[in-house]
Design an enzyme around this catalytic site. Sequence first.
Site, short mmCIF file in Angstrom:
data_model
loop_
_atom_site.label_atom_id
_atom_site.label_comp_id
_atom_site.label_asym_id
_atom_site.label_seq_id
_atom_site.Cartn_x
_atom_site.Cartn_y
_atom_site.Cartn_z
CE LYS A 82 7.76 7.16 2.99
NZ LYS A 82 7.43 7.87 4.22
CG ASP A 83 8.53 11.62 5.17
OD1 ASP A 83 7.34 11.27 4.98
OD2 ASP A 83 9.37 10.90 5.71
NE ARG A 132 0.92 6.60 -0.82
CZ ARG A 132 1.24 5.31 -0.75
NH1 ARG A 132 0.88 4.48 -1.72
NH2 ARG A 132 1.94 4.84 0.28
NE ARG A 133 1.40 2.70 2.65
CZ ARG A 133 2.45 2.99 3.41
NH1 ARG A 133 2.27 3.48 4.62
NH2 ARG A 133 3.68 2.81 2.96
NE ARG A 150 2.36 10.59 11.83
CZ ARG A 150 2.74 11.47 12.74
NH1 ARG A 150 1.87 12.01 13.56
NH2 ARG A 150 4.00 11.81 12.84
NE ARG A 156 4.05 3.93 10.48
CZ ARG A 156 3.64 4.56 9.40
NH1 ARG A 156 2.79 3.98 8.58
NH2 ARG A 156 4.06 5.78 9.11
CB CYS A 243 -0.42 16.62 5.02
SG CYS A 243 -1.52 17.12 6.34
#
Length: 310
Positions: A82-83, A132-133, A150, A156, A243
């Site tokens: 995903k990165d 996206r979230r 981030r 986090r 991005c």
Amino acid sequence: MAVELIRIVSRSSPMALAQVERVRTELAALAPGVRTEVVPVTTSGDRWMGDLGKLGGKGAFTKEVDAALLAGKADLAVHCMKDVPADRPLPAGTVFAAYLRRDDIRDALVDPAGRTLGELPPGTRIGTSSVRRIAQLAATRPELACVPMRGNANRRLEKLAAGEADALLLAVSGLHRVGEQARISQVFGVDEMCPPIGAGVLGLQCREDDTEVIDLVSGLSDPGTFREMEAERMFLHVLQGHCNSPIAGYAKAERDGRLSLWGRVFSPDGKQVLDAHEWAGPLDPATLGTSVAVALLRQGARELIDSIPH
């Protein structure tokens, strides 16, 4: 000459190193005689806590890893797919030799009080920097407040404990990798929170002329996951998202060989949602990825993506 040692380059975060341990374990089972050692690097994406777009996007997490591989300082790179940007080709001279069997692709809510998303009161601060979230939250719970956050999952969780947010959105697979799955208060279905392209997949990247390592690690590849990644990465490539593009989607390989792909593009405020879902026969995942992307382009995805600053 048989391969005796594989040097694995990886980001130095606890999450990345946990991913490397999975690769080392699977390699040890596949080729017991081959030694492995880890070459950790700290990427510009790990050092920078601001807007990723200002660093050139997702590539900020892969540039130093790619450089170590190409310079011959390592033989194998482990990437969270995903990165890995799909709007531009892989660095010349490298190839993905394998994709490990896919982990859980879903997102989770981490709320210290154990509440679900629907139970959070208006104004609750949700820690996430994922466009996206944020777009999907805005579509369903616009009265919640997203605060930029981030860093890897451990970092986090520390910020949550320090009161920088009231709850977090994180990947289920990431929480499992760092042993923090007990913190999950709700797991979202893919219809509630569509995952990012490449969710839950570890990709193994090699130099394309290193045929001995490619031949060895390709034995770790999961055929269904490989087809899913081919479809998803072509989907993202055709859309040419950046991005800051709220793009989501996932492919699913069925046991009978059928393959489907769901793709979605959101406006950042969640008010506009473009949706496409198609099935392919057992052949050519890349064509499926192209077809779903084109279906979204017909609905106005290009204009929507290009209207978002990056």
